[in-house]
Motif scaffolding. Sequence first.
Motif, PDB file in Angstrom:
ATOM      1  N   HIS A   1      -9.542  -1.149   5.906  1.00  0.00           N
ATOM      2  CA  HIS A   1     -10.314  -0.064   6.532  1.00  0.00           C
ATOM      3  C   HIS A   1     -11.737  -0.484   6.897  1.00  0.00           C
ATOM      4  CE1 HIS A   1      -7.634   3.499   6.293  1.00  0.00           C
ATOM      5  NE2 HIS A   1      -7.093   2.849   5.280  1.00  0.00           N
TER       6      HIS A   1
ATOM      7  N   GLU B   1      -9.073   2.875  -2.901  1.00  0.00           N
ATOM      8  CA  GLU B   1      -9.191   2.843  -1.436  1.00  0.00           C
ATOM      9  C   GLU B   1     -10.478   3.566  -1.030  1.00  0.00           C
ATOM     10  OE1 GLU B   1      -5.943   4.626   0.833  1.00  0.00           O
ATOM     11  OE2 GLU B   1      -6.361   3.183   2.449  1.00  0.00           O
TER      12      GLU B   1
ATOM     13  N   ASP C   1       2.024   1.793   3.719  1.00  0.00           N
ATOM     14  CA  ASP C   1       1.282   3.067   3.814  1.00  0.00           C
ATOM     15  C   ASP C   1       2.215   4.269   3.592  1.00  0.00           C
ATOM     16  OD1 ASP C   1      -1.018   4.540   3.875  1.00  0.00           O
ATOM     17  OD2 ASP C   1      -1.411   4.294   6.007  1.00  0.00           O
TER      18      ASP C   1
ATOM     19  N   ARG D   1      -7.780   0.215  13.987  1.00  0.00           N
ATOM     20  CA  ARG D   1      -7.335  -0.084  12.618  1.00  0.00           C
ATOM     21  C   ARG D   1      -6.615  -1.439  12.508  1.00  0.00           C
ATOM     22  NH1 ARG D   1      -5.805  -0.488   8.805  1.00  0.00           N
ATOM     23  NH2 ARG D   1      -4.540   0.972   7.625  1.00  0.00           N
TER      24      ARG D   1
ATOM     25  N   HIS E   1      -2.808  -3.181   4.542  1.00  0.00           N
ATOM     26  CA  HIS E   1      -1.956  -2.341   5.397  1.00  0.00           C
ATOM     27  C   HIS E   1      -2.575  -2.219   6.788  1.00  0.00           C
ATOM     28  CE1 HIS E   1      -4.796   0.347   3.425  1.00  0.00           C
ATOM     29  NE2 HIS E   1      -4.438   1.401   4.127  1.00  0.00           N
TER      30      HIS E   1
ATOM     31  N   HIS F   1       0.821  -1.223   0.000  1.00  0.00           N
ATOM     32  CA  HIS F   1       0.000   0.000   0.000  1.00  0.00           C
ATOM     33  C   HIS F   1       0.848   1.262   0.000  1.00  0.00           C
ATOM     34  CE1 HIS F   1      -3.870   2.087   0.602  1.00  0.00           C
ATOM     35  NE2 HIS F   1      -3.125   3.017   1.174  1.00  0.00           N
TER      36      HIS F   1
ATOM     37  N   TRP G   1     -13.057   3.315   2.780  1.00  0.00           N
ATOM     38  CA  TRP G   1     -12.005   3.881   3.601  1.00  0.00           C
ATOM     39  C   TRP G   1     -12.642   4.096   4.975  1.00  0.00           C
ATOM     40  CZ3 TRP G   1     -10.950   9.006   5.582  1.00  0.00           C
ATOM     41  CH2 TRP G   1      -9.649   9.123   6.123  1.00  0.00           C
TER      42      TRP G   1
HETATM   43 ZN   LIG Z   1      -5.296   3.371   4.206  1.00  0.00          ZN
END
Ligand SMILES: [Zn+2]
Length: 344
Positions: free
Chosen positions: A199, A126, A293, A231, A220, A8, A153
Amino acid sequence: MLSVFDGHNDALTRDDHAQIVEGRSGGHLDLPRMRAGGVRGGIFSVFSKSPGMPEERKPVPRDDGVKEFPSAPPLDHAPAAADAAAVAGRLLALERAGHVRLARREADLDAGKEDGGPPLAVLHLEGAEAIDPALEALEFWYEAGLRSLGPVWSRSNWFGHGVPFISPSSPNVGPGLTDAGRALVRRCAELGILVDVSHLNEAGFWDLAGLEPGPIVATHSGAHAVCASSRNLTDAQLDAIGETGGLVGIVFACAFLRPDFADDADTPLELIVQHARYVADRIGVEHVALGSDYDGATIPTPLGDVAGTPRLLDALAEDGFGPDELAAIAWNNWRRVLGAWWSG
Ligand SMILES: [Zn+2]
């Protein structure tokens, strides 16, 4: 140098994306630094901001000490569709000019691994606000090269509900996938587009798992047992990922690595290793990969940027991952799961 695939990055969505070929003065990822780090491929994210959302976001501590990012308002379909097409166009232009190769089918992943040509890029959406609920635009995006998609997201749309950024918190915040979200997951599986759970909130994760669309992949994320952010993935989620042959792209975002959630770049590389080790010990090294990320988060200073990747591989080796295990983490696990989704 070991070939590395990264799960990612947000380089295409930054204001200075135009310098990705020559090299950017800041940020984390561009093509010269990918070469320097041995990163031969990656998932390039198309992300559209909510209205009024700044480029840099900071968490707000609540009275009880819990840190929570301001919630992101929904994004309407029309502006999302326009923005996403433009951002994806940046990647297609790079491909047309010969600077990257878009990976569209399984064989591309093998051809691009070690041949010295331009790096591989997988086009990722995303948050699927650019897709209409009837999924007509999905066909268009597939033809354009879309091979990875996160239904949400960290905000809500007509497919489901993203997990808000809360630390500490369980990821079990909010309801699961909508009917349109379930249809999206099924259609992605039929077409051969990887569906990313990074997400998704926990209810959405289990709704997706129940559809058995393919190996469950978090592109990620980290381990909730190490850093209890909303997360990150709970042990039960990790177990489901392992059982389906999926993987976790270990995120390098300091706020999702550190047990204290500090969004502080002064974070040791070993914390990334700790998440990788936790996931490997729990469900097996064949389910561990990298999902930085880059350009979307604060990452540890000892890593710096994508050119620092060999230092991370060294740290993983020092922790006891052997050569075959490192090759699996660096490339082969991503190769397996992308191939599984793309071949339907
Ligand atoms: Zn993200």
